[in-house]
Design an enzyme around this catalytic site. Structure first.
Site, PDB file in Angstrom:
ATOM      1  N   THR A   1      68.356 -34.518  -7.773  1.00  0.00           N
ATOM      2  CA  THR A   1      68.417 -34.677  -9.225  1.00  0.00           C
ATOM      3  C   THR A   1      67.957 -33.414  -9.935  1.00  0.00           C
ATOM      4  OG1 THR A   1      68.058 -37.053  -8.998  1.00  0.00           O
ATOM      5  CG2 THR A   1      67.655 -36.102 -11.175  1.00  0.00           C
ATOM      6  N   CYS A   2      66.923 -32.800  -9.408  1.00  0.00           N
ATOM      7  CA  CYS A   2      66.374 -31.585 -10.020  1.00  0.00           C
ATOM      8  C   CYS A   2      67.382 -30.436  -9.992  1.00  0.00           C
ATOM      9  CB  CYS A   2      65.100 -31.168  -9.295  1.00  0.00           C
ATOM     10  SG  CYS A   2      63.867 -32.477  -9.165  1.00  0.00           S
TER      11      CYS A   2
END
Length: 184
Positions: free
Chosen positions: A54-55
């Site tokens: 996600t990052c």
């Protein structure tokens, strides 16, 4: 969080120094967060770790993509802070092709602990990491806070990424531009 000053800790960063020469012309440079956030308006976002899905696929690229929108609303800098060391943060920013968002290594987790967002991610083999959040900081003071729901140490979350998106931070900046000390 609102109305509090950001923690004043020392981050161990690497600074390019051509006088060193060679393939790795960097030197250690201590950065005091109290100095870093003084006298300007900053957007800061934090995340569990470099090179994580996600990052890497959503959060960092989105803040980079919206950087000019932040600047148009009176933001001086956009920072990503993570409980990773300076070498990892540098390589990750290269891998992502970041040119505008500045990376802040919180390798020991001192900033993250003092702001109350240090969590345990042992269930993934990560150790201590940051919970996902974003904030607007004006002259060292937290004026807006965006925290993902369900902070925990046991991995019962699905790695939420809803509240700390650049869209939410931008919406707050637009809604509060007239009340800000440094209105756009």
């Amino acid at each position: 969080m609102l109305g509090r000053n950001v923690p004043d800790v020392t981050l161990k960063t690497r600074a390019r120094d051509e006088s060193i020469g060679g393939d790795n012309p960097f030197r250690w440079q201590d950065v005091k967060t109290g100095d870093l956030f003084a006298g300007k308006r900053s957007v800061v976002f934090s995340l569990p770790g470099a090179f994580t899905p996600t990052c890497s696929n959503e959060q960092c690229p989105a803040y980079e993509r919206y950087y000019d929108d932040f600047r148009a609303l009176g933001v001086d800098e956009v920072y990503c802070i993570s409980v990773n060391d300076a070498f990892v943060m540098y390589k990750w920013s290269q891998d992502l092709g970041l040119e505008k968002v500045k990376m802040l290594p919180d390798g020991s987790g001192d900033f993250t602990r003092r702001i109350g967002m240090l969590i345990n991610k042992d269930h993934l083999g990560f150790g201590d990491r940051s919970w996902r959040y974003a904030m607007v900081v004006e002259d060292g003071e937290i004026v807006a806070w965006f925290e993902e729901p369900g902070i925990n140490d046991d991995g019962t979350d699905e790695d939420p990424y809803v509240e700390s998106t650049p869209d939410n931070v931008l919406a707050w900046l637009r809604e509060n531009r007239d009340e800000s000390r440094r209105a756009a």
